[in-house]
Design a protein around this motif. Structure first.
Motif, mmCIF file in Angstrom:
data_model
loop_
_atom_site.group_PDB
_atom_site.id
_atom_site.type_symbol
_atom_site.label_atom_id
_atom_site.label_comp_id
_atom_site.label_asym_id
_atom_site.label_seq_id
_atom_site.Cartn_x
_atom_site.Cartn_y
_atom_site.Cartn_z
ATOM 1 N N VAL A 18 44.013 47.974 -7.126
ATOM 2 C CA VAL A 18 43.519 46.639 -7.460
ATOM 3 C C VAL A 18 43.746 45.692 -6.285
ATOM 4 O O VAL A 18 42.880 44.888 -5.940
ATOM 5 N N LEU A 19 44.907 45.782 -5.669
ATOM 6 C CA LEU A 19 45.216 44.957 -4.496
ATOM 7 C C LEU A 19 44.180 45.185 -3.388
ATOM 8 O O LEU A 19 43.704 44.228 -2.762
ATOM 9 N N LYS A 20 43.827 46.438 -3.171
ATOM 10 C CA LYS A 20 42.832 46.769 -2.144
ATOM 11 C C LYS A 20 41.490 46.116 -2.464
ATOM 12 O O LYS A 20 40.820 45.566 -1.574
ATOM 13 N N ALA A 21 41.090 46.160 -3.741
ATOM 14 C CA ALA A 21 39.830 45.538 -4.149
ATOM 15 C C ALA A 21 39.888 44.023 -3.991
ATOM 16 O O ALA A 21 38.904 43.386 -3.582
ATOM 17 N N LEU A 22 41.031 43.430 -4.296
ATOM 18 C CA LEU A 22 41.204 41.988 -4.113
ATOM 19 C C LEU A 22 41.129 41.616 -2.641
ATOM 20 O O LEU A 22 40.519 40.605 -2.271
ATOM 21 N N ARG A 23 41.751 42.443 -1.803
ATOM 22 C CA ARG A 23 41.756 42.178 -0.371
ATOM 23 C C ARG A 23 40.321 42.199 0.183
ATOM 24 O O ARG A 23 39.955 41.382 1.030
ATOM 25 N N ALA A 24 39.508 43.142 -0.336
ATOM 26 C CA ALA A 24 38.127 43.258 0.111
ATOM 27 C C ALA A 24 37.267 42.102 -0.391
ATOM 28 O O ALA A 24 36.429 41.565 0.340
ATOM 29 N N ALA A 25 37.464 41.711 -1.657
ATOM 30 C CA ALA A 25 36.630 40.665 -2.267
ATOM 31 C C ALA A 25 37.053 39.265 -1.861
ATOM 32 O O ALA A 25 36.223 38.352 -1.804
ATOM 33 N N LEU A 26 38.347 39.098 -1.576
ATOM 34 C CA LEU A 26 38.903 37.764 -1.313
ATOM 35 C C LEU A 26 39.720 37.788 -0.022
ATOM 36 O O LEU A 26 40.946 37.630 -0.042
ATOM 37 N N ALA A 86 35.957 34.948 -10.031
ATOM 38 C CA ALA A 86 35.308 33.994 -10.934
ATOM 39 C C ALA A 86 36.309 32.986 -11.492
ATOM 40 O O ALA A 86 36.015 31.786 -11.588
ATOM 41 N N ALA A 87 37.503 33.455 -11.850
ATOM 42 C CA ALA A 87 38.529 32.563 -12.399
ATOM 43 C C ALA A 87 39.005 31.558 -11.357
ATOM 44 O O ALA A 87 39.245 30.382 -11.669
ATOM 45 N N LEU A 88 39.151 32.000 -10.119
ATOM 46 C CA LEU A 88 39.555 31.092 -9.044
ATOM 47 C C LEU A 88 38.519 29.984 -8.849
ATOM 48 O O LEU A 88 38.871 28.809 -8.708
ATOM 49 N N ALA A 89 37.244 30.371 -8.842
ATOM 50 C CA ALA A 89 36.174 29.394 -8.652
ATOM 51 C C ALA A 89 36.110 28.412 -9.828
ATOM 52 O O ALA A 89 35.971 27.199 -9.638
ATOM 53 N N GLU A 90 36.250 28.947 -11.036
ATOM 54 C CA GLU A 90 36.148 28.126 -12.245
ATOM 55 C C GLU A 90 37.250 27.072 -12.295
ATOM 56 O O GLU A 90 37.024 25.940 -12.726
ATOM 57 N N GLN A 91 38.442 27.435 -11.829
ATOM 58 C CA GLN A 91 39.572 26.517 -11.916
ATOM 59 C C GLN A 91 39.855 25.787 -10.599
ATOM 60 O O GLN A 91 40.871 25.110 -10.468
#
Length: 276
Positions: free
Chosen positions: A21-29, A223-228
């Motif tokens: 999950v961390l790897k996917a977060l690193r890639a997306a964000l 999406a949650a980061l953008a929303e908040q």
């Protein structure tokens, strides 16, 4: 730090598997700072009672909060299944994202026949969280589940291929994929399992769609980061910090397999998250 958006995202798992999950977060964000906590001293969570898992997850989250995180990502299917409710309530208004709902959403989107298989730890399967989440999206979906606890051990040991891994996959998955009504989609309901995807695919066949919730979870976090209004506005690459409750050397060695990059033992900070 006055600007909440520039705080780190906290991520925790029972061990090393959540690094998928961390790897996917690193890639997306790529601009976000990430703090990953692996409770390696007390893994696996999947064989523990719901009460114990909730207690461990609460302790892990409390430690992440001491690092001033702006969001908590539960990169553990077992903890997501039993502890997301208590953690969400306790941390309001801080966002808490688990991996169950994103994984269920991806599974429903992937299936063509409506037959979905789910594999996970004993606790995840016993609790039925994926079945509930999938049926909430598609009440007509046919969901079959199987606990595959040994996969966690194989992943943590780095035994992701070879005769032992293949034998375990055949033993677990053959009953799930018998007959005409076998699933056409298999949700990897444990963050340890993606590193075994090649051997799982070999056993279930090329026509079965494997669903890894990591990428979908990363999208939910984005999406949650953008929303908040919590998305980082920095342009440079974010930092990644690793915390573990036992064995920095082993965490670095096996964690590098999950992360796809070398992790040095000196970059892993040992912490004690147990209540004093």
């Amino acid at each position: 730090m006055s600007d909440k958006s520039e705080r780190a995202i906290g991520v925790f798992d029972s061990g090393i598997g959540g690094i998928t999950v961390l790897k996917a977060l690193r890639a997306a964000l790529p601009h976000e700072d990430l703090v990953y906590l692996g409770d390696t001293a007390r893994l696996p969570y999947g064989t523990k009672s719901p009460e114990t898992v909730t207690a461990y997850a609460t302790q892990a989250t409390k430690h992440l909060m001491e690092h001033g995180v702006k969001m908590v990502v539960i990169a553990c299917n077992t903890a997501s299944a039993v502890a997301i409710g208590p953690l969400t309530e306790a941390l309001k208004p801080l966002p808490v994202i688990g991996v169950i709902e994103p994984g269920a959403k991806a599974g429903v989107a992937a299936t063509k026949s409506g037959r979905i298989g789910v594999i996970g730890t004993e606790a995840t399967v016993r609790g039925g969280a994926y079945m509930r989440a999938i049926h909430a999206l598609d009440p007509k979906a046919q969901v079959t589940q199987a606990p595959c606890g040994l996969f966690v051990t194989l992943a943590e040991e780095g035994w992701t291929s070879g005769e032992v891994a293949e034998a375990a996959a055949k033993r677990y998955l053959a009953p799930l994929f018998k007959g005409r009504n076998a699933p056409d989609t298999l949700v990897l309901g444990c963050t340890h399992f993606p590193v075994l995807a090649r051997i799982i695919k070999k056993v279930v066949g090329k026509n079965v769609k494997l669903v890894d919730s990591a990428a979908t979870t990363a999208k939910a976090v984005e999406a949650a980061l953008a929303e908040q209004g919590l998305a980082s506005r920095r342009r440079g690459k974010g930092k990644t910090r690793f915390l573990a409750t036992d064995s920095a050397e082993r965490f670095a060695r096996v964690g590098g397999i999950f992360f796809g990059e070398t992790i040095r033992p000196k970059d892993v900070e040992l912490v004690d998250i147990r209540p004093s």
